[in-house]
Write an enzyme that holds these catalytic residues in place. Structure first.
Site, PDB file in Angstrom:
ATOM      1  N   ASP A  95     -14.444  -6.625  -9.828  1.00 44.81           N
ATOM      2  CA  ASP A  95     -15.408  -5.843 -10.587  1.00 44.81           C
ATOM      3  C   ASP A  95     -15.498  -6.428 -11.988  1.00 44.81           C
ATOM      4  OD1 ASP A  95     -13.181  -4.944 -11.950  1.00 44.81           O
ATOM      5  OD2 ASP A  95     -13.184  -2.961 -11.052  1.00 44.81           O
ATOM      6  N   ASP A 268     -15.208   0.513  -1.786  1.00 39.99           N
ATOM      7  CA  ASP A 268     -13.828   0.377  -2.264  1.00 39.99           C
ATOM      8  C   ASP A 268     -13.385   1.708  -2.842  1.00 39.99           C
ATOM      9  OD1 ASP A 268     -13.353   0.209  -5.517  1.00 39.99           O
ATOM     10  OD2 ASP A 268     -15.427  -0.203  -4.947  1.00 39.99           O
ATOM     11  N   CYS A 306      -2.823   6.783  16.054  1.00 38.29           N
ATOM     12  CA  CYS A 306      -2.779   5.588  15.210  1.00 38.29           C
ATOM     13  C   CYS A 306      -1.730   4.624  15.744  1.00 38.29           C
ATOM     14  CB  CYS A 306      -2.457   5.979  13.769  1.00 38.29           C
ATOM     15  SG  CYS A 306      -2.335   4.574  12.639  1.00 38.29           S
ATOM     16  N   CYS A 308      -0.599   1.940  13.890  1.00 41.04           N
ATOM     17  CA  CYS A 308      -0.062   1.148  12.790  1.00 41.04           C
ATOM     18  C   CYS A 308       1.461   1.041  12.917  1.00 41.04           C
ATOM     19  CB  CYS A 308      -0.458   1.755  11.438  1.00 41.04           C
ATOM     20  SG  CYS A 308       0.472   3.238  10.960  1.00 41.04           S
ATOM     21  N   CYS A 311       3.299   4.398  12.306  1.00 38.98           N
ATOM     22  CA  CYS A 311       3.198   5.396  13.377  1.00 38.98           C
ATOM     23  C   CYS A 311       3.915   4.946  14.641  1.00 38.98           C
ATOM     24  CB  CYS A 311       1.733   5.700  13.663  1.00 38.98           C
ATOM     25  SG  CYS A 311       0.920   6.642  12.342  1.00 38.98           S
ATOM     26  N   HIS A 337      -0.025   3.113   6.562  1.00 42.43           N
ATOM     27  CA  HIS A 337      -0.754   4.029   7.440  1.00 42.43           C
ATOM     28  C   HIS A 337      -2.133   4.352   6.895  1.00 42.43           C
ATOM     29  CE1 HIS A 337      -1.947   7.333   9.979  1.00 42.43           C
ATOM     30  NE2 HIS A 337      -2.197   8.012   8.866  1.00 42.43           N
TER      31      HIS A 337
END
Length: 374
Positions: A95, A268, A306, A308, A311, A337
């Site tokens: 940015d 974002d 999930c 991930c 998890c 996560h």
């Protein structure tokens, strides 16, 4: 447009405005709709580059203001540019520093030339102009850089919003004239506060200047969600179909669903990592506060849907233990996560667009992911 940068529109939702695309940069491609984790100082807090790849992240955002203060733009350049410096080796976006100017309002003075402000670290007097923002971002070397803008605060009068928007347009022209970023793409930013006429004027004039992509800024600064959506619906038809559309600093999972449905491509927000560090987790059943006593003996994963690393390997009870004892591992596992949750949501929307079932996919998700506390 940089020869290394290309936006390919792959498809559109037949029942609405949602789009499916692909962006090519000199450091690789990313699929849209895309969520960019925020790596303010050249790192997404608590996550290494390998962690980010495991979440499905394809592009990372960093901050011009913070990197110019330390380690300095030249130092990043001397290390081979942002992607090399942070060990990410994928697409990056910086940015322009405009939002930091907004957030440092008490320490900042804005005039036609640019913004003069004090460092939040030691009070050193600094200045950002359209020209210096382009040079700093050239040195930092992100694949996508943003024009320097003024983020109009909320609430603001129509008169001030007009002045701010017109100044942003003048700065945008100066940014394009000063832009020398070889291999980089430059995005313009639409401003105008919460006034539809000003947003239309800003969008039309920004498109006339001509950029590689177009962002909408000055949102998620205190306005209501209906106001935000109205500003985006006003702007969307005025943006070129063949350029990426980026909504800056937004937002919750429900926000992302709504904004993809409105025809925007890139997003974002610090929310997934910031919330994780505060023990707030996003799940398929809504938000979960891991510090709650009821999870002390809970052997279930954070989210059974999930896959991930967190998890797959750890219970709610263990994660609560890490969090309440202030163990650093909690920040990593909970951030893994939350960022994975965001990226799986984006992947789900991309797949739904590919299979022409977008409306059916998002219908049961709306209103369920952000607001409830399981």
């Amino acid at each position: 447009m940089s020869t290394d940068f290309k936006f390919e529109l792959l498809g559109r939702d037949k029942a609405g405005r949602a789009r499916r695309g692909r962006v090519a940069t000199r450091h690789g491609t990313f699929e849209t709709p895309a969520f960019m984790p925020v790596g303010t100082q050249g790192t997404v807090k608590a996550l290494a580059p390998d962690d980010l790849r495991a979440t499905g992240s394809q592009i990372v955002l960093s901050n011009t203001y913070h990197l110019m203060i330390r380690p300095g733009a030249q130092a990043v350049h001397d290390q081979g540019g942002l992607a090399s410096f942070m060990g990410w080796h994928g697409p990056t976006l910086t940015d322009s520093g405009g939002f930091q100017v907004f957030s440092l309002a008490e320490l900042c003075r804005i005039d036609e030339n640019g913004a003069r402000f004090q460092s939040h670290l030691d009070g050193t007097r600094l200045e950002l102009t359209p020209e210096s923002a382009m040079e700093i971002q050239r040195l930092i070397g992100a694949d996508i850089v943003m024009a320097f803008d003024e983020c109009t605060p909320y609430p603001s009068t129509q008169d001030y919003s007009r002045q701010s928007m017109e100044r942003t347009l003048r700065w945008a022209k100066r940014c394009k004239d000063a832009f020398r970023g070889e291999g980089q793409a430059l995005f313009g930013i639409v401003q105008g506060g919460m006034f539809e006429q000003l947003r239309c004027q800003s969008a039309a004039a920004t498109v006339e200047i001509g950029f590689d992509g177009y962002a909408v800024g000055g949102l998620s600064v205190g306005e209501t969600k209906p106001m935000m959506l109205q500003m985006l619906r006003t702007v969307e038809p005025l943006l070129p179909v063949d350029r990426p559309r980026y909504v800056m600093g937004v937002g919750t999972p429900d926000d992302l669903i709504d904004l993809v449905a409105e025809g925007f491509d890139m997003f974002d927000c610090v929310m997934p990592t910031r919330n994780a560090r505060n023990g707030c987790l996003f799940t398929s059943q809504g938000r979960l506060q891991i510090k709650n006593a009821r999870f002390r003996d809970d052997h279930a994963p954070l989210d059974p849907q999930c896959d991930c690393y967190t998890c797959r390997n750890f219970s709610r009870a263990y994660l609560r233990h890490l969090f309440v004892t202030n163990e650093l591992l909690a920040h990593r596992l909970l951030s893994l996560h939350n960022v994975t949750f965001y990226q799986q949501l984006m992947q789900g929307m991309r797949s739904a667009l590919d299979n022409e079932v977008f409306s059916e996919y998002i219908m049961p998700l709306r209103g369920r992911l952000s607001g409830t506390d399981s």
